[in-house]
Design an enzyme around this catalytic site. Structure first.
Site, PDB file in Angstrom:
ATOM      1  N   ASN A  39       3.547   0.467   3.993  1.00 44.79           N
ATOM      2  CA  ASN A  39       2.120   0.374   4.329  1.00 44.79           C
ATOM      3  C   ASN A  39       1.395   1.616   3.818  1.00 44.79           C
ATOM      4  O   ASN A  39       0.319   1.522   3.212  1.00 44.79           O
ATOM      5  CB  ASN A  39       1.917   0.282   5.853  1.00 44.79           C
ATOM      6  CG  ASN A  39       2.441  -1.017   6.442  1.00 44.79           C
ATOM      7  OD1 ASN A  39       2.604  -1.996   5.735  1.00 44.79           O
ATOM      8  ND2 ASN A  39       2.711  -1.009   7.738  1.00 44.79           N
ATOM      9  N   ARG A 107      16.548  -6.834  10.990  1.00 41.32           N
ATOM     10  CA  ARG A 107      16.688  -5.762   9.994  1.00 41.32           C
ATOM     11  C   ARG A 107      17.998  -5.000  10.106  1.00 41.32           C
ATOM     12  O   ARG A 107      18.238  -4.097   9.310  1.00 41.32           O
ATOM     13  CB  ARG A 107      15.508  -4.801  10.120  1.00 41.32           C
ATOM     14  CG  ARG A 107      15.519  -3.983  11.387  1.00 41.32           C
ATOM     15  CD  ARG A 107      14.233  -3.251  11.683  1.00 41.32           C
ATOM     16  NE  ARG A 107      13.695  -2.471  10.595  1.00 41.32           N
ATOM     17  CZ  ARG A 107      12.566  -1.740  10.690  1.00 41.32           C
ATOM     18  NH1 ARG A 107      11.903  -1.696  11.836  1.00 41.32           N
ATOM     19  NH2 ARG A 107      12.116  -1.060   9.679  1.00 41.32           N
ATOM     20  N   ASP A 263      -0.294   3.807  10.312  1.00 42.89           N
ATOM     21  CA  ASP A 263       0.018   4.033   8.892  1.00 42.89           C
ATOM     22  C   ASP A 263      -1.283   4.183   8.101  1.00 42.89           C
ATOM     23  O   ASP A 263      -1.359   4.975   7.160  1.00 42.89           O
ATOM     24  CB  ASP A 263       0.836   2.864   8.324  1.00 42.89           C
ATOM     25  CG  ASP A 263       2.112   2.632   9.122  1.00 42.89           C
ATOM     26  OD1 ASP A 263       2.655   3.604   9.670  1.00 42.89           O
ATOM     27  OD2 ASP A 263       2.540   1.475   9.216  1.00 42.89           O
TER      28      ASP A 263
HETATM   29  O1  KDG Z   1       3.571   0.648  11.518  1.00 45.67           O
HETATM   30  C1  KDG Z   1       3.623  -0.701  11.095  1.00 45.67           C
HETATM   31  C2  KDG Z   1       5.010  -1.163  11.238  1.00 45.67           C
HETATM   32  O2  KDG Z   1       5.274  -1.271  12.618  1.00 45.67           O
HETATM   33  C3  KDG Z   1       5.344  -2.485  10.620  1.00 45.67           C
HETATM   34  O3  KDG Z   1       4.852  -2.676   9.331  1.00 45.67           O
HETATM   35  C4  KDG Z   1       6.822  -2.791  10.679  1.00 45.67           C
HETATM   36  O4  KDG Z   1       7.976  -0.928   9.776  1.00 45.67           O
HETATM   37  C5  KDG Z   1       7.730  -1.602  10.717  1.00 45.67           C
HETATM   38  C6  KDG Z   1       8.330  -1.221  11.994  1.00 45.67           C
HETATM   39  O5  KDG Z   1       9.403  -0.622  11.961  1.00 45.67           O
HETATM   40  O6  KDG Z   1       7.792  -1.482  13.050  1.00 45.67           O
END
Ligand code: KDG
Length: 324
Positions: A39, A107, A263
């Site tokens: 992001n 993930r 972000d």
């Molecule tokens: O800050 C945004 C993120 O929360 C999202 O894009 C997903 O990377 C992510 C996460 O770990 O929550």
């Protein structure tokens, strides 16, 4: 190489179309690009800065979508590895009428979580002026933590600033104690550290912005600026040996989705610093992009182009005429 670089896990988010439904009940989703560090890279690139993203994806449709989208945005993909044995991470996100949405990650053991720090040997940081580190990538696995530390060591050999966002995700860490100790240790390498007030509460036991800023300035001589995010109220700023001040938040007409606002805030700081702006100006931009971010459904779709940022400032009667 690029003037800005970050390392992280690129993700796909499947965002619910219907409002206020439990994730288990959702049949219709929209797909967006996500992942906290991606992001940030997306937003900085959208404002015209050369950007590199370091990571790994699987050889699967989500990985292909991510790679195509990143390429299209003009981010340098030289250091994105394709690992055909592992998956690309993704997550589900609820759509809610107020507050933060429920999310669910897929993930564990992803390609990015298995990123091998040896790959960093090929990353050239000579032209890189800012590297962004977030606590999320460090939380994924022992390998991703090792890669984070290796990148920090490489950056410290160059004339490069580190921006650090704790980005606490307790569900990704082994334990709360590990999360606190590791995050605060990584923060010591940040020239600019950007915690939120709730993160301050978890990481050092206070949600008072003054205490949070002092904690991070006192724990490391590398840290020059602490910007404490206050949500809709803006941000509290403490630069080393300077008086502290608060930058007010911008009015938001309707909050559609809060994910990605932090972000977006980092995008504002990083892009403005790359343009040689003062911290105060950078924090104003951070608040502006944070406000724009919550008005759209994807995690990074609300981040502005240069033209959109200018229009936003004009509409909000702040920084009118400012050269951006
Ligand atoms: O800050 C945004 C993120 O929360 C999202 O894009 C997903 O990377 C992510 C996460 O770990 O929550």
């Amino acid at each position: 190489m690029s003037e800005f670089l970050t390392i992280g896990e690129p993700m796909v988010v499947l965002a619910s179309q219907d409002i206020n439904q439990e994730l288990a009940d959702v049949s219709h989703f929209n797909r967006f690009l996500a992942g906290a560090e991606l992001n940030v890279a997306t937003g900085v690139r959208r404002l015209g800065h050369s950007t590199s993203f370091v990571s790994a994806i699987g050889n699967d449709p989500f990985g292909q979508y991510i790679l195509d989208s990143i390429r299209l945005s003009g981010i340098d993909t030289t250091h994105i590895k394709i690992n055909s044995k592992l998956w690309t991470g993704f997550y589900l996100k609820q759509r809610v009428s107020h507050g933060d949405p429920q999310t669910y990650y897929f993930r564990k053991n992803s390609a990015a979580a298995n990123y091998d720090k040896e790959n960093l040997a090929h990353v050239d940081l000579t032209d890189t002026r800012i590297t962004h580190i977030s606590g999320i990538f460090a939380a994924l696995s022992p390998q991703s933590l090792a890669a984070t530390k290796e990148l920090i060591a490489k950056v410290e050999n160059e004339n490069c600033v580190i921006t650090f966002d704790p980005n606490l995700r307790p569900s990704l860490w082994q334990s709360e104690n590990t999360m606190i100790a590791t995050t605060n240790e990584l923060a010591k390498h940040g020239t600019v550290v950007m915690p939120g007030i709730h993160e301050g509460q978890m990481l050092m036991g206070s949600d008072d912005p003054v205490d949070i800023a002092n904690f991070y300035l006192n724990q490391s001589s590398i840290t020059q600026t602490v910007v404490v995010k206050l949500g809709p109220d803006g941000a509290f700023v403490k630069e080393r040996n300077r008086p502290a001040y608060t930058v007010a938040g911008f009015h938001v007409n309707s909050v559609i989705d809060t994910v990605g606002a932090g972000d977006g805030f980092a995008v504002g700081i990083i892009s403005a610093l790359l343009e040689g702006k003062e911290i105060k100006e950078a924090v104003k931009r951070a608040c502006a992009i944070g406000a724009l971010a919550v008005e759209s459904r994807g995690d990074n779709d609300g981040y502005p182009t240069r033209k959109e940022l200018k229009r936003f400032y004009e509409k909000n009667n702040r920084q009118v005429g400012e050269k951006i």
